[in-house]
Design an enzyme around this catalytic site. Structure first.
Site, PDB file in Angstrom:
ATOM      1  CB  SER A  34      -0.841   0.115   1.263  1.00  0.00           C
ATOM      2  OG  SER A  34      -1.341  -1.093   1.664  1.00  0.00           O
ATOM      3  CG  HIS A  65      -4.474  -1.655  -2.179  1.00  0.00           C
ATOM      4  ND1 HIS A  65      -3.984  -2.791  -1.582  1.00  0.00           N
ATOM      5  CD2 HIS A  65      -4.569  -0.738  -1.186  1.00  0.00           C
ATOM      6  CE1 HIS A  65      -3.796  -2.557  -0.283  1.00  0.00           C
ATOM      7  NE2 HIS A  65      -4.158  -1.325  -0.020  1.00  0.00           N
ATOM      8  CG  HIS A  87      -4.805  -7.033   1.466  1.00  0.00           C
ATOM      9  ND1 HIS A  87      -4.821  -6.135   0.418  1.00  0.00           N
ATOM     10  CD2 HIS A  87      -3.624  -6.835   2.115  1.00  0.00           C
ATOM     11  CE1 HIS A  87      -3.701  -5.437   0.437  1.00  0.00           C
ATOM     12  NE2 HIS A  87      -2.960  -5.828   1.455  1.00  0.00           N
ATOM     13  CE1 TYR A  89      -8.617  -5.275   2.957  1.00  0.00           C
ATOM     14  CE2 TYR A  89      -6.659  -5.970   4.148  1.00  0.00           C
ATOM     15  CZ  TYR A  89      -7.277  -5.138   3.232  1.00  0.00           C
ATOM     16  OH  TYR A  89      -6.541  -4.187   2.589  1.00  0.00           O
ATOM     17  CD  GLU A  90      -9.017  -6.636  -1.343  1.00  0.00           C
ATOM     18  OE1 GLU A  90      -9.618  -6.223  -2.345  1.00  0.00           O
ATOM     19  OE2 GLU A  90      -7.788  -6.783  -1.308  1.00  0.00           O
ATOM     20  CB  ALA A 117       1.938  -0.189   4.614  1.00  0.00           C
ATOM     21  CG  MET A 215      -4.014  -6.207   7.800  1.00  0.00           C
ATOM     22  SD  MET A 215      -5.375  -5.078   7.494  1.00  0.00           S
ATOM     23  CE  MET A 215      -5.306  -4.050   8.990  1.00  0.00           C
ATOM     24  CB  SER A 216      -0.098  -8.426   2.841  1.00  0.00           C
ATOM     25  OG  SER A 216       1.002  -7.610   3.149  1.00  0.00           O
ATOM     26  CG  ASN A 239       0.613   2.482  11.600  1.00  0.00           C
ATOM     27  OD1 ASN A 239       0.632   2.064  10.430  1.00  0.00           O
ATOM     28  ND2 ASN A 239       0.252   1.718  12.613  1.00  0.00           N
ATOM     29  CG  HIS A 251      -6.398   3.088   4.438  1.00  0.00           C
ATOM     30  ND1 HIS A 251      -5.348   2.208   4.373  1.00  0.00           N
ATOM     31  CD2 HIS A 251      -6.797   3.297   3.152  1.00  0.00           C
ATOM     32  CE1 HIS A 251      -5.119   1.887   3.095  1.00  0.00           C
ATOM     33  NE2 HIS A 251      -5.980   2.546   2.345  1.00  0.00           N
TER      34      HIS A 251
HETATM   35  N1  HPA Z   1      -1.705  -2.873  11.581  1.00  0.00           N
HETATM   36  C1  HPA Z   1      -1.978  -3.724  10.572  1.00  0.00           C
HETATM   37  N2  HPA Z   1      -1.694  -3.442   9.300  1.00  0.00           N
HETATM   38  C2  HPA Z   1      -1.098  -2.270   9.043  1.00  0.00           C
HETATM   39  C3  HPA Z   1      -0.796  -1.349  10.048  1.00  0.00           C
HETATM   40  C4  HPA Z   1      -1.121  -1.668  11.391  1.00  0.00           C
HETATM   41  O1  HPA Z   1      -0.883  -0.906  12.334  1.00  0.00           O
HETATM   42  N3  HPA Z   1      -0.224  -0.272   9.434  1.00  0.00           N
HETATM   43  C5  HPA Z   1      -0.161  -0.568   8.106  1.00  0.00           C
HETATM   44  N4  HPA Z   1      -0.692  -1.761   7.864  1.00  0.00           N
END
Ligand code: HPA
Length: 277
Positions: A34, A65, A87, A89-90, A117, A215-216, A239, A251
């Site tokens: 991302s 994306h 992903h 989650y989709e 990310a 998440m990947s 983050n 996001h």
């Molecule tokens: N958690 C999960 N996935 C992420 C995060 C996070 O803090 N930041 C970017 N992708």
């Protein structure tokens, strides 16, 4: 769940459709996370294929994306780049989430270079840091190898020792040093998402030895290792996981930090890929 034969057929079908557009044989498969997709816009590409144009290929729905393969060279290294991934989650099955890795292996790629990310769990990390992945925890997501094994791809019970090639981890560290880029190193843990982690979950993951969460990636690495590919990966810590007490994570924040770190990220990834030729 598809049978082994159905799955293999689907992968072969995707490879065949791409082969109608280009005969380019990549050595390295690069998946861009991302907000990190700019690399693909800037290389001298010889061909590109939108995921939409490949019958049976999973297509992402998340903003930020993109969805296409870009073929070309980074330095002298022949690469196929995935600008955007799907992903779990989709709503796709794990078999579909990892299909692109098998397709890129089918196109000839022997090395998988993963990027993402991620949220920082290690308290020494800062937003904007880059982290080379040295190992992973996938225990909180379903294995992508569940279902009938395709023996042609790999064994039923593959070892997950040294998923991330040690030589490449060192090479990426050396490259960062040469470029004057601060590079962290750590363990990546994958969750299904789409919700970000609770504070209690982050505490738990920290106790497990995870340094970054996303998440990947981990399931893609498993499939590549199963296929016998060499794997390496870099996370952009966008983050601190969970955000800060006064500012819940969004996001938008993830995308903003990815933009800010993009220049160093691009330098590190392109320079280290050019050493893989
Ligand atoms: N958690 C999960 N996935 C992420 C995060 C996070 O803090 N930041 C970017 N992708």
């Amino acid at each position: 769940m598809l049978t082994g034969a159905e799955l293999k057929n689907q992968v072969d079908n995707c490879v065949e459709q791409i082969r109608r557009v280009t005969d380019f044989v990549p050595d390295v498969a690069l998946i861009l996370g991302s907000g990190l997709g700019a690399i693909a816009d800037e290389i001298d590409s010889v061909a590109s294929v939108d995921y939409h144009d490949i019958d049976g290929f999973p297509v992402s729905t998340v903003s930020g994306h993109k969805g296409r393969f870009v073929f070309g060279k980074i330095g002298e290294t022949k690469v196929v780049i995935m600008q955007g991934r799907v992903h779990y989650y989709e709503g796709y099955s794990m078999q579909q989430v990892v299909l692109p890795v098998r397709v890129m292996a089918g196109l000839g790629a022997k090395i998988l270079y993963l990027t993402n990310a991620a949220g920082g769990i290690n308290t020494y990390f800062d937003a904007g840091d880059l982290m080379v992945i040295k190992d992973q925890i996938s225990s909180f997501v379903p294995s992508p190898l569940i279902g009938e094994n395709v023996d042609e791809w790999g064994v039923r019970f593959p070892s997950m020792n040294d998923i991330y090639d040690r030589e490449y981890v060192e090479m990426i560290k050396d490259t960062a040093k040469d470029l004057g880029i601060v590079l962290r190193s750590g363990v990546y843990i994958q969750t299904t998402g789409p919700q970000y982690e609770s504070i209690a979950e982050i505490e738990m993951f920290r106790g497990f030895g995870a340094d970054a969460v996303g998440m990947s990636t981990a399931v893609e690495a498993i499939v590549a290792k199963h296929l016998g590919m060499k794997v390496c990966g870099v996370s952009c810590i966008t983050n601190m996981a969970g955000g800060t007490p006064d500012k819940p994570l969004t996001h938008e924040e993830v995308k903003e930090t990815a933009d800010r770190a993009a220049a160093n990220f691009k330098k590190l990834v392109t320079e280290s890929i050019s050493k893989l030729s």
